[in-house]
Design a protein around this motif. Structure first.
Motif, PDB file in Angstrom:
ATOM      1  N   GLY A   1       0.796  -1.209   0.000  1.00 32.96           N
ATOM      2  CA  GLY A   1       0.000   0.000   0.000  1.00 32.96           C
ATOM      3  C   GLY A   1       0.830   1.259   0.000  1.00 32.96           C
ATOM      4  N   THR A   2       2.141   1.130  -0.241  1.00 38.31           N
ATOM      5  CA  THR A   2       2.986   2.297  -0.331  1.00 38.31           C
ATOM      6  C   THR A   2       3.343   2.570  -1.770  1.00 38.31           C
ATOM      7  N   ALA A   3       3.749   3.787  -2.062  1.00 42.42           N
ATOM      8  CA  ALA A   3       4.207   4.117  -3.397  1.00 42.42           C
ATOM      9  C   ALA A   3       5.566   3.474  -3.622  1.00 42.42           C
ATOM     10  N   GLY A   4       6.002   3.427  -4.867  1.00 49.70           N
ATOM     11  CA  GLY A   4       7.253   2.773  -5.201  1.00 49.70           C
ATOM     12  C   GLY A   4       8.447   3.391  -4.502  1.00 49.70           C
ATOM     13  N   ASN A   5       8.354   4.650  -4.076  1.00 42.71           N
ATOM     14  CA  ASN A   5       9.474   5.276  -3.399  1.00 42.71           C
ATOM     15  C   ASN A   5       9.445   5.019  -1.899  1.00 42.71           C
ATOM     16  N   GLY A   6       8.507   4.166  -1.445  1.00 39.19           N
ATOM     17  CA  GLY A   6       8.460   3.790  -0.050  1.00 39.19           C
ATOM     18  C   GLY A   6       7.565   4.672   0.793  1.00 39.19           C
ATOM     19  N   SER A   7       7.023   5.752   0.238  1.00 38.34           N
ATOM     20  CA  SER A   7       6.170   6.641   1.017  1.00 38.34           C
ATOM     21  C   SER A   7       4.738   6.153   0.990  1.00 38.34           C
ATOM     22  N   VAL A   8       3.989   6.437   2.052  1.00 38.23           N
ATOM     23  CA  VAL A   8       2.593   6.018   2.119  1.00 38.23           C
ATOM     24  C   VAL A   8       1.785   6.790   1.084  1.00 38.23           C
ATOM     25  N   TYR A   9       0.945   6.070   0.343  1.00 36.16           N
ATOM     26  CA  TYR A   9       0.150   6.700  -0.699  1.00 36.16           C
ATOM     27  C   TYR A   9      -0.894   7.589  -0.061  1.00 36.16           C
ATOM     28  N   GLU A  10      -0.924   8.852  -0.422  1.00 36.23           N
ATOM     29  CA  GLU A  10      -1.876   9.800   0.149  1.00 36.23           C
ATOM     30  C   GLU A  10      -3.213   9.686  -0.567  1.00 36.23           C
ATOM     31  N   ASN A  11      -4.268   9.633   0.214  1.00 35.40           N
ATOM     32  CA  ASN A  11      -5.605   9.598  -0.351  1.00 35.40           C
ATOM     33  C   ASN A  11      -6.047  11.040  -0.597  1.00 35.40           C
ATOM     34  N   SER A  12      -5.832  11.517  -1.805  1.00 35.61           N
ATOM     35  CA  SER A  12      -6.084  12.929  -2.096  1.00 35.61           C
ATOM     36  C   SER A  12      -7.572  13.261  -2.070  1.00 35.61           C
ATOM     37  N   CYS A  13      -8.437  12.290  -2.390  1.00 31.89           N
ATOM     38  CA  CYS A  13      -9.883  12.538  -2.340  1.00 31.89           C
ATOM     39  C   CYS A  13     -10.323  12.830  -0.914  1.00 31.89           C
ATOM     40  N   SER A  14      -9.947  11.952   0.018  1.00 26.35           N
ATOM     41  CA  SER A  14     -10.317  12.161   1.410  1.00 26.35           C
ATOM     42  C   SER A  14      -9.668  13.420   1.961  1.00 26.35           C
ATOM     43  N   ALA A  15      -8.420  13.668   1.585  1.00 27.03           N
ATOM     44  CA  ALA A  15      -7.730  14.857   2.088  1.00 27.03           C
ATOM     45  C   ALA A  15      -8.456  16.131   1.666  1.00 27.03           C
ATOM     46  N   ALA A  16      -8.933  16.173   0.432  1.00 27.21           N
ATOM     47  CA  ALA A  16      -9.651  17.350  -0.058  1.00 27.21           C
ATOM     48  C   ALA A  16     -10.959  17.539   0.698  1.00 27.21           C
ATOM     49  N   LEU A  17     -11.692  16.445   0.927  1.00 22.88           N
ATOM     50  CA  LEU A  17     -12.956  16.554   1.657  1.00 22.88           C
ATOM     51  C   LEU A  17     -12.728  16.962   3.110  1.00 22.88           C
ATOM     52  N   GLU A  18     -11.686  16.401   3.723  1.00 23.34           N
ATOM     53  CA  GLU A  18     -11.397  16.743   5.113  1.00 23.34           C
ATOM     54  C   GLU A  18     -11.089  18.226   5.256  1.00 23.34           C
ATOM     55  N   GLU A  19     -10.310  18.763   4.330  1.00 25.99           N
ATOM     56  CA  GLU A  19      -9.962  20.183   4.394  1.00 25.99           C
ATOM     57  C   GLU A  19     -11.201  21.062   4.210  1.00 25.99           C
ATOM     58  N   ALA A  20     -12.067  20.693   3.258  1.00 30.01           N
ATOM     59  CA  ALA A  20     -13.246  21.511   2.968  1.00 30.01           C
ATOM     60  C   ALA A  20     -14.275  21.455   4.086  1.00 30.01           C
TER      61      ALA A  20
END
Length: 203
Positions: free
Chosen positions: A125-144
């Motif tokens: 569930g991480t990106a190829g560079n080892g970082s956790v994949y960010e859920n941009s959809c949820s992040a946008a809703l959380e901010e709004a």
């Protein structure tokens, strides 16, 4: 659309996304990436270059609906009743998750079913560079929606400790639990109201 793409790459991206929207609408989050590639007239590698994971594809397909929900949240910011404003927005999230196939999966925090849709992602569930994949959809809703929730909590209309992420998870759970119901819209609304009012008589 990603910036700095060549004109042919931009055309490919737009074509893939248009086909993906149709496939996801018809088949849900499990839409075949290979079928999308065939219908779009490109190779599977081209699809995976633009959308390295299935989640990335679902997020792109859901972008317009996510933006609409963000706009709605901002529009409710000055509503006189802070609890009613938050619940109106959350009801829309549930309705969107039920009606827009693929949106619930895009908002969920799991690997999206096959977090390794293409090169560049790892099976954990991480990106190829080892970082956790960010859920941009949820992040946008959380901010709004965060101002809506904070105001409702400040007014004593919602319990402290509740987060927008909690509310999104509730919406996703309701949508996934009712997707095979004969009347998913009505059942999702019923479960949402149960969650809001509680199970005790008169609550």
């Amino acid at each position: 659309m990603p910036e700095r793409l060549r004109s042919d790459a931009r055309r490919n991206y737009a074509r893939i996304l248009a086909v993906a929207e149709e496939e996801v609408a018809a088949r849900g989050a499990g839409a075949s990436l290979e079928q999308i590639a065939r219908t779009a007239g490109v190779g599977s590698a081209t699809v995976r270059r633009h959308f390295p994971t299935r989640r990335a594809l679902l997020e792109a397909v859901s972008h317009k609906r996510i933006e609409a929900l963000c706009v709605h949240a901002r529009g409710l910011a000055e509503h006189a009743d802070s609890r009613a404003a938050l619940l109106e927005w959350l009801s829309d999230v549930v309705a969107y998750c039920v009606s827009a196939r693929g949106l619930a999966a895009a908002l969920s925090y799991d690997s999206g079913g096959d977090g390794t849709a293409g090169a560049g992602t790892a099976g954990d569930g991480t990106a190829g560079n080892g970082s956790v994949y960010e859920n941009s959809c949820s992040a946008a809703l959380e901010e709004a929606a965060d101002p809506l929730l904070r105001r409702a909590v400040s007014d004593g209309a919602v319990a402290s400790g509740v987060t927008v992420a909690d509310l999104i998870a509730l919406s996703v759970g309701i949508a996934l639990a009712t997707e095979h119901h004969p009347d998913p819209t009505a059942q999702a609304e019923r479960l949402f109201r149960l969650a809001v009012t509680g199970l005790s008589p008169g609550s």
